[in-house]
Each structure stands twice: as structure tokens, then as C-alpha cells.
Design an enzyme around this catalytic site. Structure first.
Site, PDB file in Angstrom:
ATOM      1  N   SER A   5       4.622  -2.706  -4.589  1.00 18.24           N
ATOM      2  CA  SER A   5       5.110  -2.586  -3.221  1.00 18.24           C
ATOM      3  C   SER A   5       5.280  -3.961  -2.587  1.00 18.24           C
ATOM      4  CB  SER A   5       4.152  -1.716  -2.407  1.00 18.24           C
ATOM      5  OG  SER A   5       3.558  -2.464  -1.370  1.00 18.24           O
ATOM      6  N   LYS A   6       6.343  -4.045  -1.778  1.00 18.65           N
ATOM      7  CA  LYS A   6       6.690  -5.304  -1.130  1.00 18.65           C
ATOM      8  C   LYS A   6       5.558  -5.782  -0.236  1.00 18.65           C
ATOM      9  CE  LYS A   6      11.449  -5.467  -0.002  1.00 18.65           C
ATOM     10  NZ  LYS A   6      12.472  -5.235   0.966  1.00 18.65           N
ATOM     11  N   ARG A   7       4.846  -4.824   0.350  1.00 16.84           N
ATOM     12  CA  ARG A   7       3.804  -5.189   1.304  1.00 16.84           C
ATOM     13  C   ARG A   7       2.534  -5.710   0.654  1.00 16.84           C
ATOM     14  NH1 ARG A   7       2.807  -0.663   3.424  1.00 16.84           N
ATOM     15  NH2 ARG A   7       4.655   0.207   2.460  1.00 16.84           N
ATOM     16  N   LYS A   8       2.113  -5.059  -0.449  1.00 18.46           N
ATOM     17  CA  LYS A   8       0.805  -5.495  -0.958  1.00 18.46           C
ATOM     18  C   LYS A   8       0.819  -6.172  -2.332  1.00 18.46           C
ATOM     19  CE  LYS A   8      -0.715  -0.821  -2.333  1.00 18.46           C
ATOM     20  NZ  LYS A   8      -0.202  -0.890  -3.664  1.00 18.46           N
TER      21      LYS A   8
END
Ligand code: GLU
Length: 488
Positions: A253-256
Site C-alpha cells: 500500500s502507498k500509505r504504509k
């Protein structure tokens, strides 16, 4: 195969260069180069609301940094310009009109609300969501009426129930039931065409021979085959790479997760060679135990048939190991040069510029310890700045203050008497002196090393002595003695 191999990547500038896109780019590049083909970059910037020029720049910069220089595309041009889809809109419009004229596509005036109501009704009946085809049979008068009302329309592609199959270069024969697709949208109601449509056209116009992309596109490929058929154009061959997952098999995921090539890797000191090597093994294997490959070797050995079908697992530890390996095996001058942009302390920079030879010695002493280039500053700052540390650190494990005082005095006396201050000379002299003074080598060398570096981990005492030189080393030993004496 040979000279007609033309492949492309079509990144959408809706985010920074993603590791998945970079891996797709690498495989396309290797495939092209192996066969003397052409690697094209075409920017899929049809979504005005989400696209940004900064992302385009990041993607292109990231590709260049990895060494994946494209033969045709932005900046370099080529025979099929423009390579930005935003500049090719009239072409797509022409093809969309052609499909409408042939009744292979139609204008859909359904509003968002109407479509949502339709979806809810299907859901209530336990049916999968699919456009009903309501606008497929509008009469000419109805269409006229809607257009006069100024209603927006999307363009939908007519899908007749049928089975669509193709031979995927990696996954083998794939088959899809087109009746599940519904009449899908090829141009949004705001007038922007979808990539499922534009890419068919551009791949055709640009003579693309193979479309090699992520597995998330297998269904799009089936749709694109239908579009190509309707446009009466020949489709390229398709191959879909397995997706890249985290070690726990979750989606990256781009966020984590670290997925941005420039931000999460380049900017923190990964080498492009290591990245390329690592990414090549995300899905591809030569069938041997060999793990370290230069780009040149990869070009020679890459075979699309040897790309696996199971998901690729992103192992950050392995990447870190590989990066360390490349740093260790690079020429010291090369690494020293690349390290410069990771050094920000002004004192260090001044020192580096003043004495480049000294800097090379410094880098050589820590090269083997580096896992990433960004780790450099704390490893070398003591070579340029007198260390600051707690006096207690001077005392080796199982030693005490008195013995450490003796160790420092002994070291100062013997080093002061040395004519040649080389690694071998200091080693012989200090080991001998330790014995004479009734000290263990370890407790004396620990105290010396901490006096010079102020750290509990660093290159060994003899190496640091040699690099710092006699005068500076003696000065640091003297202040260590003072520090210890005045400590409680
Ligand atoms: N923009 C799409 C992607 O990056 C490209 C799809 C394609 O290669 O046709 O996934």
C-alpha cells in the site's frame, strides 16, 4: 522475433513512480534490449483531475535513475509523437465516432443517480453489478432531445455475450465471459477517454508488438481485444506479470509500504544497480542459484518465459542486503562520489572539499559497513569533527577506570615514539605495549578507539589511527585522558 519488437509502458501520472511500474518498465526494457527492439514510454495522462506534471517528472526521473532509458517518448521524441495522451485526444475522438457510427458504441445519457439506482436494484436481487444497456437502443429523436437539453453523455462500448480468450505469454491460455462486462464506458461523461480504449488505439498506431504489464490488467486485456476487433485492428501479444506483495501476502500500500522508487529508495541511498537486480528477481528467475546480475547480464539472460505465475514477494531485508553488496563491490571513488549528496553537515563538506584524498580513505574505512548511502554521516563525522562522548564509554567491558587511565597513558607514550604511523606499525606497537603494561589488548584498544571516534562501533583502532594521523590521534588521546581523569 528481432527488429519488430516494440514494447511500451504507459504510466499514469497520478502518483510517484511505483515499484510495480518500475518492475514492469524493467521487464519491458529487458525484453526490448534482448531482441534489439524499441522501448517506448507513453504517458497516460487522460485523467485531468488526478494527473500532475510533478508526477510525470518523478516517473521519468525515476526511470532514468534506474537506467531504463527509453528509445521513444517524452523528452526524446520519436516517429509517433506526441507521447502524452492528453495531446492525442482528437485521435481518440475520431475512433470513438467511428465506433458510434458503426453502432459498436453508443452515447449513454444515464445520470450518476440513475446508474446508482440500477446498481442498488441489482444488488437487492443478488445480481452482480452490470450496466443494463438502457441507452443502447435510444432512438435518434431521443438522442437529439437529450443533446438539446445539454445532457452530458458517456460513450459505452457494445459487448455481445461471448467468450474471449487469449494466449498470455506468461499465464498461458486465459478465457473470459464477456457477458459479465456489460457495455463498458470508453469515454467518460466529462469527455475524457479511458485507458482501456486509448491504449488499444495507441498501441496500434505506435506499432506495439507486445503489451507486458501487471496481472491486474488481465480482464482489461479481454476488453481491449474486443475493442481492437471492433476497430478492425490487429492486437499485440499480451503478457501479464504477477503482482508484488508484502511478505505477509498483503497488497503493497502507498500509505504504509515503501513503494515509491524515488522517495523510498533513491532518496535514502539505494543504488540503482541494486534496485534493478532486486526488481529483476521479483518474478523472474534464471533457473540457477545466481542472484547478482548486472543490467548487461540481465539483458543477455532475461526470458519472458521464465517469469513465474505466482505472486512476487517484496523482501526489504533482501534488498538491503543486495544494496550493501553493491556498495561493498563498487570502486571506492565511485561510492565516495555518490555519497556526497547524502552528506549535509557543512563541516564535513568543507573537510571533504579541502582534502579529497583524506575523504577517499575515510570512505574506504566504512564502505563495507554501509547498507545504504544515507547511513554515511554518523559513520564518518568523527573523522572531521572532534568527538564528544561520555567518559564512561572509554572504559572497556570488564575493565575499570584505573586500568583505562593506564591504557591511555601507555598508548600515548608508545604512539608518540613511532616514526612511521601506519596500520601495521601501530598494531605491533600497541599490542606489545599492552602486554608490557599488564593490560589486555582489548581493553587498551577499546580505550584508544573510543578516544578517537567517541563511538561504541566504528572501524578498528589501527585503521582510524592511520587515517587521522599522528598529531590528531595524540591530541584526541590526550583529551580522552583529561576527560577520564576529571570524571567521577
Ligand atoms: N496506466 C496503466 C498502468 O500503469 C497502463 C496499463 C497498460 O499498460 O496498458 O497500470
Amino acid at each position: 522475433m528481432a527488429e519488430n519488437i516494440r514494447v511500451r509502458i504507459a504510466p499514469s501520472p497520478t502518483g510517484k513512480l511505483h515499484i510495480g511500474t518500475a518492475r514492469t518498465a524493467l521487464f519491458n526494457y529487458l525484453f526490448a534490449k534482448r531482441f534489439g527492439g524499441t522501448f517506448v514510454v507513453r504517458i497516460e495522462d487522460t485523467d485531468k483531475e488526478r494527473d500532475s506534471a510533478d508526477f510525470t517528472k518523478d516517473i521519468l526521473d525515476g526511470l532514468k535513475w534506474l537506467g531504463l532509458q527509453w528509445d521513444e517518448g517524452p523528452e526524446v521524441g520519436g516517429p509517433f509523437e506526441p507521447y502524452f495522451q492528453q495531446e492525442r485526444l482528437p485521435t481518440y475522438e475520431k475512433f470513438a465516432d467511428q465506433l458510434i457510427e458503426q453502432k459498436l458504441a453508443y452515447r449513454c445519457f444515464c445520470t450518476k443517480e440513475e446508474l446508482e439506482a440500477e446498481r442498488q436494484a441489482q444488488k437487492a436481487k443478488g445480481q452482480p453489478p452490470k450496466y443494463s444497456g438502457r441507452c443502447r437502443h435510444l432512438s435518434a429523436q431521443e438522442i437529439d432531445q437529450f443533446q438539446r437539453e445539454g445532457r452530458n453523455f458517456a460513450i459505452r462500448f457494445v459487448v455481445e455475450p461471448q467468450s474471449v480468450s487469449y494466449d498470455d505469454l506468461i499465464k498461458g491460455k486465459l478465457e473470459f465471459d464477456a457477458s459479465l462486462f456489460g457495455d463498458f464506458v470508453i469515454v467518460r461523461s466529462n469527455g475524457t477517454p479511458l485507458f482501456v480504449f486509448t491504449n488499444v488505439i495507441d498501441d496500434h498506431l505506435m506499432g506495439i508488438s507486445h503489451v507486458l504489464r501487471g496481472e491486474d490488467h488481465v480482464t482489461n486485456t479481454a476488453k481491449q481485444l474486443l475493442i481492437a476487433q471492433a476497430l478492425n485492428i490487429l492486437s499485440p501479444q499480451f503478457g501479464h506479470f504477477p503482482l508484488i506483495f508484502n511478505a505477509d501476502h498483503s497488497k503493497m500500500s502507498k500509505r504504509k509500504d515503501p513503494v515509491s522508487v524515488t522517495e523510498d529508495f533513491r532518496n535514502i541511498g539505494y543504488l540503482p544497480e541494486a534496485m534493478v537486480n532486486f526488481m529483476a528477481l521479483l518474478g523472474w528467475s534464471s533457473g540457477t542459484d545466481k542472484e547478482v546480475y548486472t543490467m548487461h547480464e540481465l539483458i543477455g539472460e532475461f526470458q519472458i518465459e521464465r517469469v513465474g505465475r505466482s505472486p512476487s514477494i517484496f523482501d526489504p531485508e533482501k534488498l538491503l542486503w543486495m544494496n550493501g553488496y553493491y556498495i561493498r563491490h563498487a570502486a571506492v571513488g565511485d561510492i565516495a562520489e555518490r555519497l556526497r549528496s547524502f552528506i549535509v553537515d557543512e563541516k564535513l563538506l568543507t573537510g571533504i572539499n579541502k582534502d579529497p584524498d583524506y575523504y577517499l580513505q575515510v570512505v574506504a574505512s566504512v564502505q563495507d559497513r554501509l547498507k545504504t548511502l544515507a547511513e554515511i554521516e554518523p559513520l564518518i563525522n568523527f573523522f572531521y569533527i572532534k568527538p564528544d562522548y561520555d567518559a564512561k564509554l572509554l572504559i572497556a567491558k570488564k575493565s575499570d577506570k584505573d586500568k583505562t587511565v593506564l591504557a591511555l597513558k601507555t598508548a600515548q607514550t608508545v604512539l608518540d615514539g613511532l616514526k612511521i604511523f601506519s596500520l601495521d606499525e601501530t598494531e605491533i606497537a600497541l599490542r606489545h605495549a599492552a602486554k608490557e603494561a599488564g593490560l589486555k589488548d582489548g581493553e587498551l584498544l577499546w580505550a584508544v578507539r573510543v578516544s578517537l571516534t567517541g563511538k561504541d562501533a566504528s572501524p578498528g583502532a589501527f585503521e582510524v589511527l592511520e587515517i587521522l594521523g599522528k598529531t590528531e590521534s595524540l591530541a584526541r588521546l590526550a583529551s580522552a585522558s583529561k576527560k577520564l581523569a576529571s570524571s567521577s
